[in-house]
Motif scaffolding. Structure first.
Motif, short mmCIF file in Angstrom:
data_model
loop_
_atom_site.label_atom_id
_atom_site.label_comp_id
_atom_site.label_asym_id
_atom_site.label_seq_id
_atom_site.Cartn_x
_atom_site.Cartn_y
_atom_site.Cartn_z
N MET A 71 0.85 -1.19 0.00
CA MET A 71 0.00 0.00 0.00
C MET A 71 0.89 1.24 0.00
O MET A 71 1.88 1.31 0.71
CB MET A 71 -0.91 -0.01 1.23
CG MET A 71 -1.93 1.10 1.25
SD MET A 71 -3.00 1.03 2.71
CE MET A 71 -3.88 -0.50 2.38
N ALA A 88 -2.05 6.20 0.54
CA ALA A 88 -3.21 5.39 0.91
C ALA A 88 -3.18 5.06 2.40
O ALA A 88 -4.23 5.04 3.07
CB ALA A 88 -3.22 4.11 0.09
N GLU A 89 -1.97 4.80 2.95
CA GLU A 89 -1.87 4.53 4.38
C GLU A 89 -2.28 5.74 5.20
O GLU A 89 -2.95 5.61 6.23
CB GLU A 89 -0.44 4.09 4.71
CG GLU A 89 -0.06 2.72 4.16
CD GLU A 89 1.37 2.34 4.53
OE1 GLU A 89 2.05 3.18 5.17
OE2 GLU A 89 1.79 1.23 4.18
N ARG A 141 -6.00 6.06 5.14
CA ARG A 141 -6.63 5.03 5.97
C ARG A 141 -6.49 5.38 7.44
O ARG A 141 -7.39 5.10 8.25
CB ARG A 141 -6.00 3.68 5.66
CG ARG A 141 -6.71 2.52 6.31
CD ARG A 141 -6.20 1.22 5.77
NE ARG A 141 -6.94 0.10 6.34
CZ ARG A 141 -6.73 -1.17 6.00
NH1 ARG A 141 -5.81 -1.46 5.08
NH2 ARG A 141 -7.44 -2.12 6.56
N LEU A 162 -9.14 7.83 8.55
CA LEU A 162 -10.53 7.40 8.42
C LEU A 162 -11.30 7.43 9.74
O LEU A 162 -12.44 7.92 9.78
CB LEU A 162 -10.57 6.00 7.80
CG LEU A 162 -11.95 5.49 7.36
CD1 LEU A 162 -12.58 6.44 6.35
CD2 LEU A 162 -11.83 4.10 6.76
#
Length: 287
Positions: A1, A5-6, A9, A12
């Motif tokens: 990843m 993207a990390e 995330r 989130l």
């Protein structure tokens, strides 16, 4: 990843806590949309059942369509549909569409101001004007053609009147909406400079809406070229009368010649009209 993207995330949970409504699986809006889609699907299914629509009946007729297409090739003249005669009928169709559209625009211009909320003389007059425009455009041009054929007889005059009456209602509504959507700041500037109500309309409203109105007239002219072909079939002049006669006598090659010339005429008008509309939009103040 990927690192991006990390990072997304990792954020989130923070976003869920800050905007819980956006992450809820079932909301009132989503439930309403699902119910509306289900109702539309049910209505469509009911309509198909109630009207006894059988899709399987299409397939046997496709062979006949192919036979008609083969009989149309190659396009050719026929008795009663020589090339000079077809071109004259096309010119008549074009004249019907042009004169009907222009006449409707001239009639609808004052009606549009009377039907607009910010330029009308009284609310009662606005209500009566809008209902009258609804009545004019609520009847299709083909029905108006049948009415006018019985009034003035067969010929292009009936077609011209049919397009003019129907488009007066359409233009009146479009013009009034354009007038109501005009920017208020130029109007307030005219009034602040000492202008009266007429000056406000002339110098604050009209320069804004004229390019919009002209674009609408050009678009309706394109549409009326096609409409005048249809109304000609009921005796209102133009190429439609010739086309209906060729279909009646099974002169399919002449039919294909007429259809081809209609398509070429509509394509040429569409290209010219689109270019004119782009120029007018580019010349609109503030565009």
């Amino acid at each position: 990843m990927s690192p991006l993207a990390e990072a997304a995330r990792a954020r989130l949970p923070v976003l869920r806590a800050a905007h819980p409504g956006q992450f809820r699986v079932l909301t009132v809006a989503r439930l309403g949309m699902a119910l509306a889609l289900a109702a539309m699907a049910a209505l469509f299914a009911f309509g198909v059942w109630r009207l006894d629509i059988q899709w399987a009946r299409i397939w046997p007729g496709l062979g006949q369509v192919g036979g008609f297409l083969l009989e149309m090739l190659p396009p050719a003249e026929a008795r009663g549909a020589s090339l000079p005669g077809v071109l004259r009928a096309l010119a008549e169709t074009l004249a019907i569409a042009f004169l009907g559209t222009l006449g409707a625009a001239l009639l609808a211009l004052p009606l549009g101001f009377l039907a607009a909320r910010n330029t009308t003389l009284s609310q009662v007059l606005r209500f009566l004007c809008r209902r009258g425009l609804d009545g004019l455009r609520g009847v299709d041009a083909l029905i108006w053609a049948l009415i006018w054929v019985s009034v003035v007889g067969l010929g292009p005059f009936a077609g011209l009147l049919a397009i003019m009456v129907n488009d007066t209602g359409t233009f009146g509504k479009l013009f009034s909406e354009a007038i109501e959507g005009a920017d208020r700041r130029p109007q307030e500037g005219v009034v602040a400079a000492g202008g009266n109500g007429l000056h406000r309309v002339r110098f604050g409203v009209l320069p804004q809406v004229l390019p919009v109105m002209a674009g609408q007239v050009l678009y309706m002219f394109e549409s009326n070229v096609r409409s005048s072909t249809i109304i000609g079939i009921v005796g209102a002049g133009g190429i439609g009368l010739v086309l209906a006669e060729m279909i009646r006598t099974l002169e399919w090659q002449a039919v294909s010649l007429i259809v081809l010339l209609i398509l070429l005429m509509v394509a040429a008008i569409d290209a010219i009209s689109a270019r004119l509309r782009r120029r007018m939009i580019g010349a609109t103040p503030g565009a």
